[in-house]
Design a protein around this motif. Sequence first.
Motif, mmCIF file in Angstrom:
data_model
loop_
_atom_site.group_PDB
_atom_site.id
_atom_site.type_symbol
_atom_site.label_atom_id
_atom_site.label_comp_id
_atom_site.label_asym_id
_atom_site.label_seq_id
_atom_site.Cartn_x
_atom_site.Cartn_y
_atom_site.Cartn_z
ATOM 1 N N GLY A 1 0.811 -1.208 0.000
ATOM 2 C CA GLY A 1 0.000 0.000 0.000
ATOM 3 C C GLY A 1 0.844 1.257 0.000
ATOM 4 O O GLY A 1 2.066 1.226 -0.188
ATOM 5 N N THR A 2 0.194 2.395 0.207
ATOM 6 C CA THR A 2 0.868 3.692 0.211
ATOM 7 C C THR A 2 0.414 4.491 1.421
ATOM 8 O O THR A 2 -0.619 4.209 2.030
ATOM 9 N N THR A 3 1.173 5.532 1.755
ATOM 10 C CA THR A 3 0.808 6.360 2.897
ATOM 11 C C THR A 3 -0.434 7.191 2.586
ATOM 12 O O THR A 3 -0.730 7.493 1.421
ATOM 13 N N PHE A 4 -1.136 7.556 3.628
ATOM 14 C CA PHE A 4 -2.326 8.383 3.465
ATOM 15 C C PHE A 4 -1.947 9.732 2.846
ATOM 16 O O PHE A 4 -2.705 10.303 2.057
ATOM 17 N N GLU A 5 -0.772 10.232 3.190
ATOM 18 C CA GLU A 5 -0.303 11.489 2.612
ATOM 19 C C GLU A 5 -0.205 11.384 1.090
ATOM 20 O O GLU A 5 -0.650 12.279 0.365
ATOM 21 N N LEU B 1 -2.431 13.552 -1.730
ATOM 22 C CA LEU B 1 -1.777 14.447 -2.679
ATOM 23 C C LEU B 1 -1.794 13.933 -4.116
ATOM 24 O O LEU B 1 -1.781 14.731 -5.050
ATOM 25 N N ASN B 2 -1.832 12.601 -4.280
ATOM 26 C CA ASN B 2 -1.654 12.057 -5.633
ATOM 27 C C ASN B 2 -2.742 11.074 -6.084
ATOM 28 O O ASN B 2 -2.819 10.763 -7.271
ATOM 29 N N GLY B 3 -3.526 10.564 -5.155
ATOM 30 C CA GLY B 3 -4.509 9.550 -5.509
ATOM 31 C C GLY B 3 -5.744 10.129 -6.180
ATOM 32 O O GLY B 3 -5.995 11.334 -6.154
ATOM 33 N N SER B 4 -6.527 9.241 -6.767
ATOM 34 C CA SER B 4 -7.778 9.676 -7.383
ATOM 35 C C SER B 4 -8.801 9.994 -6.299
ATOM 36 O O SER B 4 -8.644 9.616 -5.131
ATOM 37 N N GLU B 5 -9.873 10.662 -6.713
ATOM 38 C CA GLU B 5 -10.927 11.008 -5.759
ATOM 39 C C GLU B 5 -11.558 9.749 -5.176
ATOM 40 O O GLU B 5 -11.879 9.682 -3.983
ATOM 41 N N GLU B 6 -11.702 8.735 -6.014
ATOM 42 C CA GLU B 6 -12.307 7.484 -5.568
ATOM 43 C C GLU B 6 -11.442 6.789 -4.520
ATOM 44 O O GLU B 6 -11.944 6.336 -3.482
ATOM 45 N N ILE B 7 -10.140 6.707 -4.779
ATOM 46 C CA ILE B 7 -9.225 6.067 -3.828
ATOM 47 C C ILE B 7 -9.191 6.847 -2.513
ATOM 48 O O ILE B 7 -9.170 6.262 -1.421
ATOM 49 N N CYS B 8 -9.210 8.161 -2.609
ATOM 50 C CA CYS B 8 -9.177 8.992 -1.408
ATOM 51 C C CYS B 8 -10.410 8.736 -0.533
ATOM 52 O O CYS B 8 -10.294 8.603 0.693
ATOM 53 N N ILE C 1 -0.892 3.660 6.538
ATOM 54 C CA ILE C 1 -0.743 2.977 5.257
ATOM 55 C C ILE C 1 -2.098 2.420 4.827
ATOM 56 O O ILE C 1 -2.790 1.780 5.622
ATOM 57 N N TYR C 2 -2.465 2.672 3.574
ATOM 58 C CA TYR C 2 -3.710 2.117 3.033
ATOM 59 C C TYR C 2 -3.382 1.172 1.879
ATOM 60 O O TYR C 2 -2.664 1.532 0.941
ATOM 61 N N ASP C 3 -3.908 -0.055 1.969
ATOM 62 C CA ASP C 3 -3.739 -1.054 0.920
ATOM 63 C C ASP C 3 -5.045 -1.132 0.126
ATOM 64 O O ASP C 3 -6.034 -1.708 0.592
ATOM 65 N N PRO C 4 -5.098 -0.554 -1.083
ATOM 66 C CA PRO C 4 -6.359 -0.532 -1.843
ATOM 67 C C PRO C 4 -6.805 -1.919 -2.308
ATOM 68 O O PRO C 4 -8.006 -2.159 -2.458
ATOM 69 N N ASP C 5 -5.844 -2.818 -2.525
ATOM 70 C CA ASP C 5 -6.212 -4.162 -2.977
ATOM 71 C C ASP C 5 -7.003 -4.914 -1.910
ATOM 72 O O ASP C 5 -7.961 -5.632 -2.213
ATOM 73 N N GLU C 6 -6.584 -4.760 -0.673
ATOM 74 C CA GLU C 6 -7.254 -5.441 0.440
ATOM 75 C C GLU C 6 -8.223 -4.522 1.176
ATOM 76 O O GLU C 6 -8.931 -4.971 2.088
ATOM 77 N N ASN C 7 -8.226 -3.226 0.800
ATOM 78 C CA ASN C 7 -9.036 -2.229 1.496
ATOM 79 C C ASN C 7 -8.770 -2.281 3.005
ATOM 80 O O ASN C 7 -9.693 -2.335 3.828
ATOM 81 N N ARG C 8 -7.460 -2.238 3.346
ATOM 82 C CA ARG C 8 -7.049 -2.356 4.748
ATOM 83 C C ARG C 8 -6.157 -1.193 5.145
ATOM 84 O O ARG C 8 -5.401 -0.646 4.331
ATOM 85 N N ILE C 9 -6.234 -0.866 6.425
ATOM 86 C CA ILE C 9 -5.410 0.186 7.024
ATOM 87 C C ILE C 9 -4.335 -0.463 7.890
ATOM 88 O O ILE C 9 -4.585 -1.449 8.598
ATOM 89 N N HIS C 10 -3.124 0.119 7.854
ATOM 90 C CA HIS C 10 -2.045 -0.290 8.749
ATOM 91 C C HIS C 10 -1.447 0.954 9.396
ATOM 92 O O HIS C 10 -1.458 2.048 8.812
ATOM 93 N N PHE C 11 -0.918 0.776 10.587
ATOM 94 C CA PHE C 11 -0.247 1.857 11.298
ATOM 95 C C PHE C 11 1.251 1.585 11.374
ATOM 96 O O PHE C 11 1.670 0.434 11.551
ATOM 97 N N ILE C 12 2.061 2.648 11.265
ATOM 98 C CA ILE C 12 3.502 2.539 11.468
ATOM 99 C C ILE C 12 3.951 3.642 12.423
ATOM 100 O O ILE C 12 3.175 4.539 12.749
ATOM 101 N N ASP C 13 5.219 3.566 12.859
ATOM 102 C CA ASP C 13 5.808 4.554 13.775
ATOM 103 C C ASP C 13 4.989 4.639 15.065
ATOM 104 O O ASP C 13 4.376 5.650 15.378
ATOM 105 N N LEU C 14 5.049 3.573 15.839
ATOM 106 C CA LEU C 14 4.114 3.366 16.956
ATOM 107 C C LEU C 14 4.743 3.566 18.339
ATOM 108 O O LEU C 14 4.235 3.042 19.321
#
Length: 544
Positions: A307-311, A315-322, A415-428
Amino acid sequence: MSNLPKTIRENLHFLCAEIDGQLLQLEAFFKEPTIARARRILERAGYAHNLKARIHAACVRQLANTRKDNRKHLTLRSLELVATDLQRIANLARQSLRHVERIDAFATLLPERYPAVVRSVRKGVGKIENAFFDNDSKQAIEIGELQKKIETDYRKLFKAYTRDMGNPKLRPADIANSLLVANEFQRMGDSLNTISEALISANIGQAVNLERYFSLQSLKSDLEGAGGGLKIETIAETRSGSSVSALKNKKTEEVAAVFKDGEKSKVREERAGVKSWHEIYPGLAPKILSYEKRDQSAALLIEHLPGTTFEHIVLNGSEEICKKALASLSTTLKDVWKQTKTSEPAELGSMQQLAERLDEVRRIHPEFKDPATRFAGQKLPCLDELVAEANAREMKVSAPFSVYIHGDFNVDNIIYDPDENRIHFIDLHRSRYMDYVQDVSVFLVSNYRLQVRDRDTRHRIMRLCLDFHKSAKAFARKHGDDTFEFRLALGLARSFASSTRFIFDKQLSRRMWLRARYLIEQTIACKAGEEARLRLPMKEIFVD
């Protein structure tokens, strides 16, 4: 490093030879001190300087045509460091002689001990060319290890000189100057260590120090057993000093794991935070593959999350992905809050946090030192007075329950993984049971402070903030949290004001500072006992 220009290779060779020659003269001086030997060293200051300047000039010319993410860019920067510290060794050699000149009784210096120290420095200088041009990290490490030997020799000399301070037959000035001589050699050892790190950085294609290199090599071995080498690419450098890198398969370019290192206490906190999330809410945090500690630093090898960061999405994702990412994040957060909710009240402490950070903010933005002023005959209090008054109010308004929070809920830590539609947290490393308004306010402001001026993107950020606030407010209403908006006002004020210390843009930081003041004033204007009635004009706060 065969792709470097011939002039750079030649000048580095001449510089190493020049420094070795000066050190050879210095070694001979300690064995048999003569004015002629001292003069030969002192008169050659310009030689090393000119060779270093030629290397720097050649590197600058090359850097002008090299991208920053290109490995050659790091190689040239490393070479500049090597040249600088080689000249520094020559300067320290001359400075040691100036201290010797002030010693009346030469025997006080214990000169017989210095030739061995000089030979250690020469040994390090002699390995530089092979370590650099042959990509020989083993020799680069050996250069750094010499610093430890020189440090040991220095401590022995220091002990001998301080013992001699009690000898009435010796001049105190001679002992003091002897200590200064020893100190110059200790600093030569430090220069060898810097050179060693620069050489290793050039060899592996990433800026590292020795402790980080050893940790990295140890953790890499955990992944390389199945064949296929790994390469390293920097992902981020955190404000706390930690470094985050990706370990990629050289053939497939796939990320095998993430390497994070830094101060031992912070890495240990990160490890504990990840473990706690696995116990409390499995699936959100990445797995720790390996852990290594060495001296005052430590390192983690962490599972690479898809996946990719929410940031990046904002800034770069489509409206649908956002929209999908925000919906997934809101659902995940509500479930975490529901699953970890305890009946223990929680204090936010936003104003206390802000009060502790105001000095740091004003070091970056001295214009925020706002003394009390008068407007239309009315005295306007400074922000410090407002913070103190709001702090007294905040201490009386607690969250009715605690939940387990991220603790540093910035958009680049999600972190958002669009394939799995899942959220992950880092820097905890800051995760704990706390008022969930802490995460809500940090997330909202971390979106607002994204330094992008595009109008459509700014409108997207505003809509995202409004939707996220609406979701969090719905959770608060459902769970009987009547003072959510009041505490959020203070949390937002804290985040707006304290975040300006990371932003140099004067217009953006000023807008954030004024928003912080406005929010604090709103909470103070709210009558005691009526905190549940406060409503925030979110659109006006987050519009630009």
